[in-house]
Scaffold this motif. Structure first.
Motif, PDB file in Angstrom:
ATOM      1  N   GLY A 155       0.807  -1.212   0.000  1.00  0.00           N
ATOM      2  CA  GLY A 155       0.000   0.000   0.000  1.00  0.00           C
ATOM      3  C   GLY A 155       0.836   1.257   0.000  1.00  0.00           C
ATOM      4  O   GLY A 155       0.525   2.231  -0.706  1.00  0.00           O
ATOM      5  N   ALA A 156       1.911   1.273   0.782  1.00  0.00           N
ATOM      6  CA  ALA A 156       2.786   2.438   0.809  1.00  0.00           C
ATOM      7  C   ALA A 156       3.459   2.639  -0.547  1.00  0.00           C
ATOM      8  O   ALA A 156       3.586   3.775  -1.044  1.00  0.00           O
ATOM      9  CB  ALA A 156       3.834   2.274   1.909  1.00  0.00           C
ATOM     10  N   ALA A 157       3.879   1.547  -1.173  1.00  0.00           N
ATOM     11  CA  ALA A 157       4.541   1.652  -2.482  1.00  0.00           C
ATOM     12  C   ALA A 157       3.573   2.165  -3.537  1.00  0.00           C
ATOM     13  O   ALA A 157       3.935   3.006  -4.375  1.00  0.00           O
ATOM     14  CB  ALA A 157       5.093   0.291  -2.887  1.00  0.00           C
ATOM     15  N   ALA A 158       2.346   1.673  -3.538  1.00  0.00           N
ATOM     16  CA  ALA A 158       1.360   2.118  -4.528  1.00  0.00           C
ATOM     17  C   ALA A 158       1.059   3.597  -4.374  1.00  0.00           C
ATOM     18  O   ALA A 158       0.915   4.323  -5.370  1.00  0.00           O
ATOM     19  CB  ALA A 158       0.081   1.304  -4.384  1.00  0.00           C
ATOM     20  N   ARG A 159       0.978   4.070  -3.159  1.00  0.00           N
ATOM     21  CA  ARG A 159       0.713   5.487  -2.930  1.00  0.00           C
ATOM     22  C   ARG A 159       1.901   6.346  -3.322  1.00  0.00           C
ATOM     23  O   ARG A 159       1.745   7.420  -3.934  1.00  0.00           O
ATOM     24  CB  ARG A 159       0.335   5.712  -1.457  1.00  0.00           C
ATOM     25  CG  ARG A 159      -1.046   5.164  -1.102  1.00  0.00           C
ATOM     26  CD  ARG A 159      -1.225   5.002   0.418  1.00  0.00           C
ATOM     27  NE  ARG A 159      -2.600   4.650   0.777  1.00  0.00           N
ATOM     28  CZ  ARG A 159      -3.112   3.444   0.669  1.00  0.00           C
ATOM     29  NH1 ARG A 159      -2.358   2.423   0.205  1.00  0.00           N
ATOM     30  NH2 ARG A 159      -4.365   3.213   1.019  1.00  0.00           N
ATOM     31  N   ALA A 160       3.105   5.894  -2.997  1.00  0.00           N
ATOM     32  CA  ALA A 160       4.302   6.662  -3.320  1.00  0.00           C
ATOM     33  C   ALA A 160       4.546   6.751  -4.820  1.00  0.00           C
ATOM     34  O   ALA A 160       5.204   7.685  -5.296  1.00  0.00           O
ATOM     35  CB  ALA A 160       5.521   6.036  -2.637  1.00  0.00           C
ATOM     36  N   ALA A 161       4.011   5.806  -5.586  1.00  0.00           N
ATOM     37  CA  ALA A 161       4.229   5.782  -7.035  1.00  0.00           C
ATOM     38  C   ALA A 161       3.315   6.735  -7.802  1.00  0.00           C
ATOM     39  O   ALA A 161       3.503   6.933  -9.013  1.00  0.00           O
ATOM     40  CB  ALA A 161       4.031   4.360  -7.558  1.00  0.00           C
ATOM     41  N   LEU A 162       2.336   7.335  -7.134  1.00  0.00           N
ATOM     42  CA  LEU A 162       1.414   8.236  -7.826  1.00  0.00           C
ATOM     43  C   LEU A 162       2.122   9.521  -8.253  1.00  0.00           C
ATOM     44  O   LEU A 162       3.055   9.981  -7.572  1.00  0.00           O
ATOM     45  CB  LEU A 162       0.237   8.576  -6.909  1.00  0.00           C
ATOM     46  CG  LEU A 162      -0.712   7.426  -6.573  1.00  0.00           C
ATOM     47  CD1 LEU A 162      -1.647   7.823  -5.429  1.00  0.00           C
ATOM     48  CD2 LEU A 162      -1.522   7.033  -7.814  1.00  0.00           C
ATOM     49  N   PRO A 163       1.716  10.134  -9.355  1.00  0.00           N
ATOM     50  CA  PRO A 163       2.340  11.387  -9.805  1.00  0.00           C
ATOM     51  C   PRO A 163       2.235  12.472  -8.744  1.00  0.00           C
ATOM     52  O   PRO A 163       1.224  12.601  -8.050  1.00  0.00           O
ATOM     53  CB  PRO A 163       1.522  11.749 -11.058  1.00  0.00           C
ATOM     54  CG  PRO A 163       0.952  10.465 -11.526  1.00  0.00           C
ATOM     55  CD  PRO A 163       0.694   9.649 -10.301  1.00  0.00           C
ATOM     56  N   ASP A 164       3.305  13.247  -8.617  1.00  0.00           N
ATOM     57  CA  ASP A 164       3.384  14.391  -7.701  1.00  0.00           C
ATOM     58  C   ASP A 164       3.382  13.991  -6.233  1.00  0.00           C
ATOM     59  O   ASP A 164       3.203  14.842  -5.360  1.00  0.00           O
ATOM     60  CB  ASP A 164       2.248  15.386  -7.948  1.00  0.00           C
ATOM     61  CG  ASP A 164       2.368  16.092  -9.289  1.00  0.00           C
ATOM     62  OD1 ASP A 164       3.502  16.261  -9.756  1.00  0.00           O
ATOM     63  OD2 ASP A 164       1.319  16.442  -9.859  1.00  0.00           O
ATOM     64  N   VAL A 165       3.557  12.715  -5.944  1.00  0.00           N
ATOM     65  CA  VAL A 165       3.676  12.271  -4.553  1.00  0.00           C
ATOM     66  C   VAL A 165       5.152  12.110  -4.224  1.00  0.00           C
ATOM     67  O   VAL A 165       5.891  11.439  -4.954  1.00  0.00           O
ATOM     68  CB  VAL A 165       2.924  10.943  -4.312  1.00  0.00           C
ATOM     69  CG1 VAL A 165       3.226  10.396  -2.918  1.00  0.00           C
ATOM     70  CG2 VAL A 165       1.425  11.147  -4.484  1.00  0.00           C
ATOM     71  N   ARG A 167      -4.402  17.758  -6.029  1.00  0.00           N
ATOM     72  CA  ARG A 167      -4.491  16.413  -6.591  1.00  0.00           C
ATOM     73  C   ARG A 167      -5.619  15.594  -5.956  1.00  0.00           C
ATOM     74  O   ARG A 167      -6.099  14.618  -6.544  1.00  0.00           O
ATOM     75  CB  ARG A 167      -3.164  15.679  -6.393  1.00  0.00           C
ATOM     76  CG  ARG A 167      -2.088  16.024  -7.395  1.00  0.00           C
ATOM     77  CD  ARG A 167      -2.430  15.438  -8.739  1.00  0.00           C
ATOM     78  NE  ARG A 167      -1.276  15.362  -9.642  1.00  0.00           N
ATOM     79  CZ  ARG A 167      -1.318  14.825 -10.850  1.00  0.00           C
ATOM     80  NH1 ARG A 167      -2.457  14.310 -11.297  1.00  0.00           N
ATOM     81  NH2 ARG A 167      -0.253  14.789 -11.602  1.00  0.00           N
ATOM     82  N   LEU A 168      -6.029  15.975  -4.729  1.00  0.00           N
ATOM     83  CA  LEU A 168      -7.047  15.213  -4.013  1.00  0.00           C
ATOM     84  C   LEU A 168      -8.444  15.811  -4.161  1.00  0.00           C
ATOM     85  O   LEU A 168      -9.408  15.260  -3.634  1.00  0.00           O
ATOM     86  CB  LEU A 168      -6.701  15.161  -2.522  1.00  0.00           C
ATOM     87  CG  LEU A 168      -5.333  14.577  -2.157  1.00  0.00           C
ATOM     88  CD1 LEU A 168      -5.146  14.584  -0.653  1.00  0.00           C
ATOM     89  CD2 LEU A 168      -5.173  13.169  -2.707  1.00  0.00           C
ATOM     90  N   ALA A 169      -8.550  16.908  -4.892  1.00  0.00           N
ATOM     91  CA  ALA A 169      -9.812  17.639  -4.929  1.00  0.00           C
ATOM     92  C   ALA A 169     -10.742  17.205  -6.050  1.00  0.00           C
ATOM     93  O   ALA A 169     -11.923  17.554  -6.036  1.00  0.00           O
ATOM     94  CB  ALA A 169      -9.535  19.140  -5.049  1.00  0.00           C
ATOM     95  N   THR A 170     -10.241  16.416  -7.002  1.00  0.00           N
ATOM     96  CA  THR A 170     -11.049  16.158  -8.199  1.00  0.00           C
ATOM     97  C   THR A 170     -11.250  14.683  -8.510  1.00  0.00           C
ATOM     98  O   THR A 170     -11.892  14.349  -9.508  1.00  0.00           O
ATOM     99  CB  THR A 170     -10.400  16.826  -9.421  1.00  0.00           C
ATOM    100  OG1 THR A 170      -9.049  16.343  -9.560  1.00  0.00           O
ATOM    101  CG2 THR A 170     -10.386  18.342  -9.262  1.00  0.00           C
ATOM    102  N   GLY A 171     -10.736  13.775  -7.717  1.00  0.00           N
ATOM    103  CA  GLY A 171     -10.905  12.356  -7.998  1.00  0.00           C
ATOM    104  C   GLY A 171      -9.783  11.814  -8.863  1.00  0.00           C
ATOM    105  O   GLY A 171      -8.806  12.501  -9.179  1.00  0.00           O
ATOM    106  N   GLY A 172      -9.921  10.563  -9.268  1.00  0.00           N
ATOM    107  CA  GLY A 172      -8.890   9.920 -10.069  1.00  0.00           C
ATOM    108  C   GLY A 172      -8.033   8.996  -9.226  1.00  0.00           C
ATOM    109  O   GLY A 172      -8.382   8.637  -8.095  1.00  0.00           O
ATOM    110  N   PRO A 173      -6.871   8.592  -9.747  1.00  0.00           N
ATOM    111  CA  PRO A 173      -6.028   7.611  -9.044  1.00  0.00           C
ATOM    112  C   PRO A 173      -5.558   8.085  -7.673  1.00  0.00           C
ATOM    113  O   PRO A 173      -5.269   7.264  -6.796  1.00  0.00           O
ATOM    114  CB  PRO A 173      -4.843   7.394  -9.994  1.00  0.00           C
ATOM    115  CG  PRO A 173      -4.853   8.575 -10.912  1.00  0.00           C
ATOM    116  CD  PRO A 173      -6.280   8.973 -11.057  1.00  0.00           C
ATOM    117  N   HIS A 174      -5.491   9.414  -7.497  1.00  0.00           N
ATOM    118  CA  HIS A 174      -5.036   9.921  -6.201  1.00  0.00           C
ATOM    119  C   HIS A 174      -6.049   9.692  -5.086  1.00  0.00           C
ATOM    120  O   HIS A 174      -5.742   9.933  -3.915  1.00  0.00           O
ATOM    121  CB  HIS A 174      -4.676  11.407  -6.305  1.00  0.00           C
ATOM    122  CG  HIS A 174      -3.385  11.654  -7.021  1.00  0.00           C
ATOM    123  ND1 HIS A 174      -3.289  11.572  -8.391  1.00  0.00           N
ATOM    124  CD2 HIS A 174      -2.136  11.938  -6.557  1.00  0.00           C
ATOM    125  CE1 HIS A 174      -2.034  11.812  -8.749  1.00  0.00           C
ATOM    126  NE2 HIS A 174      -1.323  12.036  -7.662  1.00  0.00           N
TER     127      HIS A 174
END
Length: 514
Positions: free
Chosen positions: A327-337, A362-369
């Motif tokens: 889970g930590a790796a998946a989150r860290a791999a997101l753009p601009d993270v 990045r958290l205001a509009t949805g998507g992978p973030h």
């Protein structure tokens, strides 16, 4: 076919310690529930069940060293933390005994006939009665306070409901030992051992929630597992209340003024809270809204220093460790993270704490973030850097229900200047407990406590901590025009049990010194 064995496992090594039980079959679950149902009458006397709760607390205290050692071997939570947790559990049992003594939880209301009312009021007398057998699903991260002797069990017994506990597989030996202590307490107070049943195994948990004699259930665990059981409880021919605590992000908002005033202190406090217990608290702050700019940078610098000092730790089991690392790796791999201190694997048995940063936009509009808006169990938090109040508000508007929500204000804001009141108003719909200038880890056992929140934090509006937790296992009954001789003693005019009650609209309190 032989029943599956239940093993105690050392999370520090991943190796089996000993076999402690076997998984319950459907017949075993049926036997435990029917025995509990048959024993429910033994809890009818409030004096008896208060004595049972106090005796249980005393015996748990007396067995402290043995119980803490067993729990540490199975959870790696450490003897200091577990000693405190057991003390909290004993305090909770005694607190519910006091609630039983007082009797206010029965909610006694008496309205005498009034022919002048429109429409006329007949003689009405109301009190709350126990639901019946309660299924309790133990938590992984609190082997005492939210497991076999925990809040669900204590509050159900206080209500007069027997329990059947589904043990958590992460601490089966501890569960067996504690159940034995509770059975001894039952024997010493003249209560059947069956008022506390214990079963092991996934299939046993499914069978338990579906048993026709189970009247309600309490659960602490994951969203996935809790929702499956919640749906099963609702799909029964006779649905039952399911009080589940499922998951929580526990957002924190740091105002620009607060960061300017005490950035280092906030950063250090956040580090202590998000790494406490290796990040395995249900109220761990998992998302922090911090301002951009130099003050926000200073907060992150202090956070980084303290998180690095926290060091590696062992999670409750290797499955959780693998989920945390992934889970930590998946989150860290997101753009601009970014990962100022990278969370992830330590050695083959441990994890390293860390935190991630992301622009709040990045958290205001949805998507992978949106992955960052989901709980990640373990020592990690996400710091969303916001530029202006609108960005912070946009993120808050997208959050699901939580157990807690926190705001850090400056001294002036806390005194009523600026946006303090507005922020509290925005956070209140998000959580069951709203904090100002504090940290959510640590849930006091107190009458005013509320440990719950909007879905998915919990599946009901009730609390699982504090005196009002007993209300989950009760239902009201009104008796109309019932002769005095046929009424339960709680509802008789002479109040033989000395209960607090409301009579014809006026509160009457018993004279405890009489």
């Amino acid at each position: 076919m032989a029943a599956a064995q239940v093993w105690s496992v050392d999370p520090r090594t991943g190796k089996r310690r000993e076999q402690v039980a076997v998984e319950a079959t459907a017949a075993d679950v049926d036997h435990a529930v029917r025995a509990a149902h048959t024993a429910r009458g033994a809890l009818a006397d409030r004096v008896v069940r208060a004595a049972f709760l106090r005796t249980a607390a005393g015996l748990l205290d007396a067995a402290k060293d043995r119980l803490v050692a067993a729990a540490d071997a199975e959870t790696a939570l450490g003897t200091t933390r577990l000693t405190g947790e057991l003390a909290r559990t004993c305090y909770q049992l005694r607190s519910f005994a006091g609630i039983v003594d007082e009797g206010d939880f029965l909610g006694v209301v008496i309205d005498h006939p009034d022919d002048t009312a429109t429409p006329p009021v007949p003689d009405l007398r109301r009190l709350k009665v126990p639901l019946g057998v309660v299924a309790v699903y133990a938590a992984s991260n609190f082997p005492f306070a939210f497991s076999v002797p925990g809040g669900d069990t204590a509050s159900a017994l206080a209500a007069g409901c027997p329990v059947v506990v589904k043990a958590h597989p992460d601490h089966p030996h501890t569960s067996e030992l504690v159940a034995g202590v509770l059975h001894l307490a039952a024997e010493r107070t003249g209560v059947p051992r069956a008022v506390v049943g214990l079963v092991h195994g996934f299939d046993a948990g499914v069978a338990l929630v579906g048993h026709p004699l189970v009247a309600a259930a309490g659960f602490t665990g994951s969203v996935r597992g809790g929702r499956a059981l919640f749906d099963a409880a609702a799909a029964r021919p006779v649905p039952i209340p399911f009080h589940g605590e499922l998951g929580s992000l526990n957002p924190v908002v740091v105002t620009a003024a607060a960061a300017a005033e005490r950035a280092a202190a906030i950063g250090a406090g956040l580090a202590g809270s998000m790494t406490l217990g290796v990040g395995q608290f249900c109220v761990k702050p998992g998302l922090v809204l911090a301002p951009t700019g130099a003050d926000g940078d200073a907060l992150l610098a202090a956070l980084a220093d303290e998180v690095k000092r926290a060091g590696e730790g062992v999670l409750l089991d290797h499955r959780m460790r693998d989920a945390f690392v992934a889970g930590a790796a998946a989150r860290a791999a997101l753009p601009d993270v970014d990962a100022p201190v990278a969370p992830g694997a330590g050695d083959e048995h441990t994890v390293s704490p860390g935190f991630l940063t992301v622009p709040a936009a990045r958290l205001a509009t949805g998507g992978p973030h949106d992955l960052l808006l989901e709980e990640c169990f373990g020592p990690v938090t996400v710091v969303a850097r916001y530029d202006g109040d609108d960005e912070a508000t946009a993120v808050l508007s997208r959050l699901p229900g939580n157990l807690t929500a926190t705001v850090h204000l400056s001294a002036a804001e806390a005194a009523g200047e600026g946006r303090g009141a507005e922020l509290l108003a925005r956070l209140t719909p998000l959580a069951g407990r709203v904090l100002v200038n504090g940290w959510p880890t640590g849930v006091a056992v107190a009458p005013a406590q509320h440990h719950g929140g909007p879905y998915p934090a919990t599946t009901s509006t009730s609390t699982s901590v504090g005196g009002t937790a007993v209300e989950r296992w009760l239902r009201p009954v009104a008796y109309q025009s019932t002769p005095e001789a046929l009424l339960p003693p709680e509802l008789r005019d002479d109040n033989p049990l000395g209960l607090p009650r409301r009579v014809d609209g006026r509160m009457e309190l018993p004279d405890r010194d009489a």
